[in-house]
Scaffold this motif. Structure first.
Motif, PDB file in Angstrom:
ATOM      1  N   HIS A 122      25.565  59.461 108.186  1.00 35.03           N
ATOM      2  CA  HIS A 122      25.296  60.571 107.266  1.00 35.03           C
ATOM      3  C   HIS A 122      23.997  61.313 107.596  1.00 35.03           C
ATOM      4  CE1 HIS A 122      23.040  57.269 105.388  1.00 35.03           C
ATOM      5  NE2 HIS A 122      22.256  58.216 104.870  1.00 35.03           N
ATOM      6  N   GLU A 123      23.169  60.765 108.480  1.00 32.17           N
ATOM      7  CA  GLU A 123      21.924  61.426 108.867  1.00 32.17           C
ATOM      8  C   GLU A 123      21.988  62.068 110.250  1.00 32.17           C
ATOM      9  OE1 GLU A 123      18.598  58.814 108.504  1.00 32.17           O
ATOM     10  OE2 GLU A 123      19.035  58.326 106.419  1.00 32.17           O
ATOM     11  N   ARG A 124      23.109  61.987 110.906  1.00 33.47           N
ATOM     12  CA  ARG A 124      23.233  62.497 112.280  1.00 33.47           C
ATOM     13  C   ARG A 124      23.434  63.998 112.351  1.00 33.47           C
ATOM     14  NH1 ARG A 124      27.449  58.050 114.429  1.00 33.47           N
ATOM     15  NH2 ARG A 124      26.133  56.267 113.962  1.00 33.47           N
ATOM     16  N   GLY A 125      23.886  64.613 111.306  1.00 38.09           N
ATOM     17  CA  GLY A 125      24.166  66.038 111.357  1.00 38.09           C
ATOM     18  C   GLY A 125      25.627  66.294 111.654  1.00 38.09           C
ATOM     19  N   ALA A 126      25.949  67.532 111.939  1.00 39.06           N
ATOM     20  CA  ALA A 126      27.337  67.908 112.182  1.00 39.06           C
ATOM     21  C   ALA A 126      27.389  68.954 113.287  1.00 39.06           C
ATOM     22  CB  ALA A 126      27.952  68.467 110.904  1.00 39.06           C
ATOM     23  N   THR A 127      28.520  69.014 113.931  1.00 39.18           N
ATOM     24  CA  THR A 127      28.758  70.034 114.938  1.00 39.18           C
ATOM     25  C   THR A 127      29.728  71.046 114.352  1.00 39.18           C
ATOM     26  OG1 THR A 127      28.483  68.445 116.715  1.00 39.18           O
ATOM     27  CG2 THR A 127      29.640  70.483 117.254  1.00 39.18           C
ATOM     28  N   ARG A 128      29.372  72.317 114.408  1.00 38.52           N
ATOM     29  CA  ARG A 128      30.244  73.381 113.909  1.00 38.52           C
ATOM     30  C   ARG A 128      30.718  74.206 115.098  1.00 38.52           C
ATOM     31  NH1 ARG A 128      32.652  76.907 111.169  1.00 38.52           N
ATOM     32  NH2 ARG A 128      32.012  78.986 110.611  1.00 38.52           N
ATOM     33  N   ASP A 151      17.466  56.820 117.205  1.00 38.96           N
ATOM     34  CA  ASP A 151      16.456  57.876 117.136  1.00 38.96           C
ATOM     35  C   ASP A 151      15.416  57.639 118.234  1.00 38.96           C
ATOM     36  OD1 ASP A 151      14.862  55.801 116.251  1.00 38.96           O
ATOM     37  OD2 ASP A 151      14.654  56.554 114.208  1.00 38.96           O
TER      38      ASP A 151
END
Length: 125
Positions: free
Chosen positions: A20-26, A11
């Motif tokens: 689990h705190e990094r987010g996701a790419t859609r 960070d």
């Protein structure tokens, strides 16, 4: 010591960020459809009488089911051209978007006579 999955992800303060705190790419379905249609066009490049291809995609989880519509030259080995398109689309979508591709349906929407210099408009009498 950072876990293998945490290497290089920090960070603003320099602390390691858990996965689990990094987010996701859609990746949107329409983006996958553009990848698929471009792969189909490139797979048919150089085949006589071939035209543009278009694709429709349904993404569920980590899998994409793809339908590609193509126009092909005739006479030609239509089955072989469809196999080439299926393989190219599946490989490209997996490489660029990261989706498994369990199904690529190739629909031949139109055949063009290669004997008359390519696609013609309208009816031939």
């Amino acid at each position: 010591m950072a876990a293998a999955g945490d290497v290089g992800v920090e960070d603003a303060a320099g602390a390691s960020v858990p996965p689990h705190e990094r987010g996701a790419t859609r990746i949107e379905d329409r983006v996958v459809a553009k990848i698929a249609s471009q792969a189909a066009r490139e797979a048919l490049l150089g085949a006589p009488g071939t035209d543009a291809a278009h694709a429709a995609v349904v993404v569920r989880g980590a899998a994409a089911r793809i339908r590609v519509g193509v126009e092909l030259g005739f006479p030609s080995d239509i089955g072989a051209q469809c196999r080439v398109v299926r393989h190219a689309v599946a490989e490209r979508v997996k490489a660029l978007a990261g989706f498994e591709v369990p199904e690529v349906s190739v629909e031949v929407e139109r055949l063009h006579s290669t004997r008359h210099g390519g696609p013609r408009q309208g009816r031939v009498r």
